[in-house]
Design a protein around this motif. Structure first.
Motif, short mmCIF file in Angstrom:
data_model
loop_
_atom_site.label_atom_id
_atom_site.label_comp_id
_atom_site.label_asym_id
_atom_site.label_seq_id
_atom_site.Cartn_x
_atom_site.Cartn_y
_atom_site.Cartn_z
N SER A 122 0.85 -1.18 0.00
CA SER A 122 0.00 0.00 0.00
C SER A 122 0.89 1.24 0.00
O SER A 122 2.10 1.15 0.28
N PRO A 123 0.35 2.43 -0.29
CA PRO A 123 1.17 3.63 -0.31
C PRO A 123 1.86 3.94 1.02
O PRO A 123 2.91 4.58 1.05
N VAL A 124 1.27 3.46 2.14
CA VAL A 124 1.83 3.77 3.45
C VAL A 124 2.89 2.75 3.88
O VAL A 124 3.83 3.08 4.60
N GLN A 125 2.79 1.50 3.43
CA GLN A 125 3.68 0.44 3.90
C GLN A 125 5.18 0.71 3.66
O GLN A 125 6.00 0.37 4.52
N PRO A 126 5.60 1.27 2.52
CA PRO A 126 7.03 1.55 2.36
C PRO A 126 7.60 2.45 3.46
O PRO A 126 8.77 2.35 3.81
N GLY A 127 6.75 3.32 4.00
CA GLY A 127 7.21 4.18 5.08
C GLY A 127 7.59 3.41 6.33
O GLY A 127 8.36 3.90 7.17
N LEU A 128 7.06 2.18 6.49
CA LEU A 128 7.40 1.35 7.65
C LEU A 128 8.88 0.97 7.65
O LEU A 128 9.46 0.72 8.71
N CYS A 129 9.50 0.92 6.47
CA CYS A 129 10.94 0.59 6.41
C CYS A 129 11.75 1.62 7.18
O CYS A 129 12.62 1.27 7.98
N SER A 130 11.46 2.89 6.94
CA SER A 130 12.16 3.95 7.68
C SER A 130 11.78 3.93 9.16
O SER A 130 12.62 4.13 10.03
N THR A 131 10.51 3.66 9.44
CA THR A 131 10.05 3.64 10.84
C THR A 131 10.77 2.56 11.63
O THR A 131 11.24 2.80 12.76
N PHE A 132 10.91 1.36 11.06
CA PHE A 132 11.59 0.28 11.77
C PHE A 132 13.08 0.56 11.91
O PHE A 132 13.68 0.24 12.95
N LEU A 133 13.68 1.14 10.89
CA LEU A 133 15.10 1.49 10.99
C LEU A 133 15.33 2.49 12.12
O LEU A 133 16.21 2.33 12.96
N PHE A 134 14.51 3.53 12.15
CA PHE A 134 14.68 4.56 13.18
C PHE A 134 14.27 4.05 14.57
O PHE A 134 14.78 4.54 15.57
N LEU A 135 13.36 3.08 14.62
CA LEU A 135 13.02 2.47 15.91
C LEU A 135 14.24 1.76 16.50
O LEU A 135 14.56 1.91 17.69
N GLY A 136 14.93 0.98 15.65
CA GLY A 136 16.16 0.33 16.11
C GLY A 136 17.21 1.34 16.52
O GLY A 136 17.91 1.17 17.53
N TRP A 137 17.32 2.42 15.75
CA TRP A 137 18.28 3.48 16.06
C TRP A 137 17.93 4.15 17.39
O TRP A 137 18.80 4.40 18.23
N MET A 138 16.64 4.42 17.60
CA MET A 138 16.21 5.07 18.84
C MET A 138 16.54 4.21 20.05
O MET A 138 17.05 4.71 21.06
N LEU A 139 16.27 2.90 19.97
CA LEU A 139 16.50 2.02 21.10
C LEU A 139 17.99 1.83 21.38
O LEU A 139 18.40 1.61 22.53
N SER A 140 18.80 1.90 20.34
CA SER A 140 20.22 1.57 20.51
C SER A 140 21.10 2.76 20.84
O SER A 140 22.17 2.60 21.43
#
Length: 475
Positions: A79-97
């Motif tokens: 869907s048009p929104v799903q590709p944005g999850l790639c950045s969200t998951f990357l930044f989530l890992g970055w935020m936690l680490s």
């Protein structure tokens, strides 16, 4: 006792007070004295080149997600929104680490933490290219984000080896390689996506991280870290190596440490002496990341839209043309002249005014994009706005690396970086969702965010510019 005695002697000498003859026969110097004596020569230039490589490697991976969206959307029918999850998951890992890497580097050392983060990031970058499904790709990007959270420590170790008069300028020159890395990714995408596919692009983009890990073998451990941990012998050996490499010599006497309390962890950032600064910095970092990565995604959406002058829709699964890739490269490279100007301006006007001016210019430029205007006006506004925002974020990096004492420096930068990822996490989905309604909406939200960051930068309680600090101290 003797360490405190030597520190007292050093303070008296700096104050110009006369000492008894017995005490005058005990010369000493601090790490700051040694760094000043070693000057800015070959060692610092090589260190700066490695630091610049870390910016380039990180930018290639972050910008990768902006140009991959159409390919992922087409291959996995997203869907048009799903590709944005790639950045969200990357930044989530970055935020936690980021706080974890900051703590590791404050306890185990800057060099070791940066080296491990680089090699782990490379490994998961390659694994991302091999992912057979979208959800495994998300997991690999999360793990990659967790590893890349340690890249900010290249700024810490570089700042700790640079003389104060050179620090802001050369760190700013290094930040310009972020724009170079982003432009390289866009250029590679124009060639690789059509001929080899997105998997090759992901794998190639991870190679600079492997090179950075290899270069870290040459780096010495931070002298300030060694002294703070009581490793005076190792610290002196490193200083002698640097001085010899630069063709200089160390001051006469014994190396002593500046008196600083050891860090007890992240809660020290919320002590009364640092609380207000920390809270304001965390909000500013969140806004910086939200605006910066939002602008990157927004640029792609604007150029991906079916009609350059229309703010009504974004064509689904629409691949960019060579002309569009060139437009992205031009707007991305705007950060290079911005960083060069920043390098000469920041020490003159100070860190806080630099932040304020950058956010003000960005807010005006992004507001222009809320209107349906010719494409050349939009490209010009993107060029100037991205340059100004890049300058503001670089000033925030430098400010964060200067405002805390040595035992808290890596931790402070790490936690600030983590808050930046909070803003970055919500950017892709927010931008994609708003853009599906109307392409003007993200511009309005970004303009409001820029004004908020402007107010916070003006309200910062401390100015860290060496010239401004010196004037305050003399007064």
């Amino acid at each position: 006792f003797f360490q405190h005695l030597r520190m007292g002697i050093s303070n008296c000498e700096k104050a110009g007070k006369k000492l008894p003859l017995l005490l005058q026969l005990t010369p000493s110097f601090t790490v700051s004295d040694a760094i000043e004596s070693a000057g800015f020569h070959k060692f610092q230039l090589i260190l700066w080149a490695i630091h610049s490589l870390s910016w380039l490697a990180s930018a290639m991976e972050i910008m990768l997600l902006a140009v991959l969206s159409p390919s992922l959307q087409c291959e996995w029918q997203l869907s048009p929104v799903q590709p944005g999850l790639c950045s969200t998951f990357l930044f989530l890992g970055w935020m936690l680490s980021a706080p974890i890497w900051g703590r590791i580097c404050d306890v185990r050392g800057r060099r070791q933490g940066l080296m491990i983060a680089s090699f782990v990031g490379f490994a998961f970058g390659v694994l991302s290219a091999l992912a057979p499904s979208f959800y495994l790709f998300l997991a690999a990007r999360f793990a990659f984000g967790f590893a890349i959270g340690g890249q900010a420590q290249s700024l810490t170790i570089t700042a700790e080896f640079l003389p104060p008069t050179y620090r802001a300028r050369w760190l700013t020159f290094g930040k310009s390689f972020w724009a170079v890395g982003a432009a390289v990714t866009v250029g590679l995408a124009n060639v690789v996506l059509q001929d080899l596919g997105w998997r090759w692009l992901v794998a190639i983009s991870a190679l600079p991280l492997a090179l950075l890990g290899v270069c870290c073998w040459w780096l010495p451990e931070s002298v300030r870290f060694d002294v703070a941990r009581g490793k005076d012998i190792e610290a002196r050996a490193t200083l002698e190596r640097i001085a010899k490499f630069n063709g200089r010599s160390l001051p006469d006497g014994e190396l002593i440490s500046e008196t600083e309390e050891p860090s007890r962890g992240m809660l020290d950032l919320l002590k009364p002496a640092h609380r207000r600064t920390s809270i304001q910095l965390w909000i500013m970092w969140a806004m910086c990341a939200f605006l910066y990565y939002g602008l990157s995604v927004y640029t792609t959406l604007l150029l991906q839209s079916s009609d350059d002058s229309s703010h009504e829709e974004v064509a689904p699964c629409h691949m960019l043309t060579t002309e569009k890739y060139l437009s992205i490269i031009i707007t991305t490279m705007s950060e290079v002249p911005g960083c060069i100007i920043l390098a000469f301006v920041m020490d003159c006007i100070g860190r806080k005014p630099t932040l304020a001016v950058g956010f003000a210019i960005f807010s005006v430029c992004i507001a222009v994009m809320a209107f349906s205007l010719p494409s050349y006006i939009i490209i010009t506004a993107l060029f100037i706005g991205r340059s100004a925002l890049g300058c503001a974020w670089q000033a925030a990096y430098i400010y964060s690396s200067e405002v805390y004492p040595t035992p808290l420096r890596a931790q402070g930068l790490g936690v600030s970086s983590s808050w930046g990822r909070v803003g970055a996490m919500i950017t892709p989905i927010t931008t994609q969702m708003l853009a599906t309604l109307n392409l003007s909406l993200p511009a309005i939200v970004f303009a409001v965010g820029g004004v908020l960051a402007l107010v916070l930068s003006v309200m910062l309680p401390i100015e860290t510019s060496p010239k401004k600090t010196k004037k305050i101290t003399e007064h």
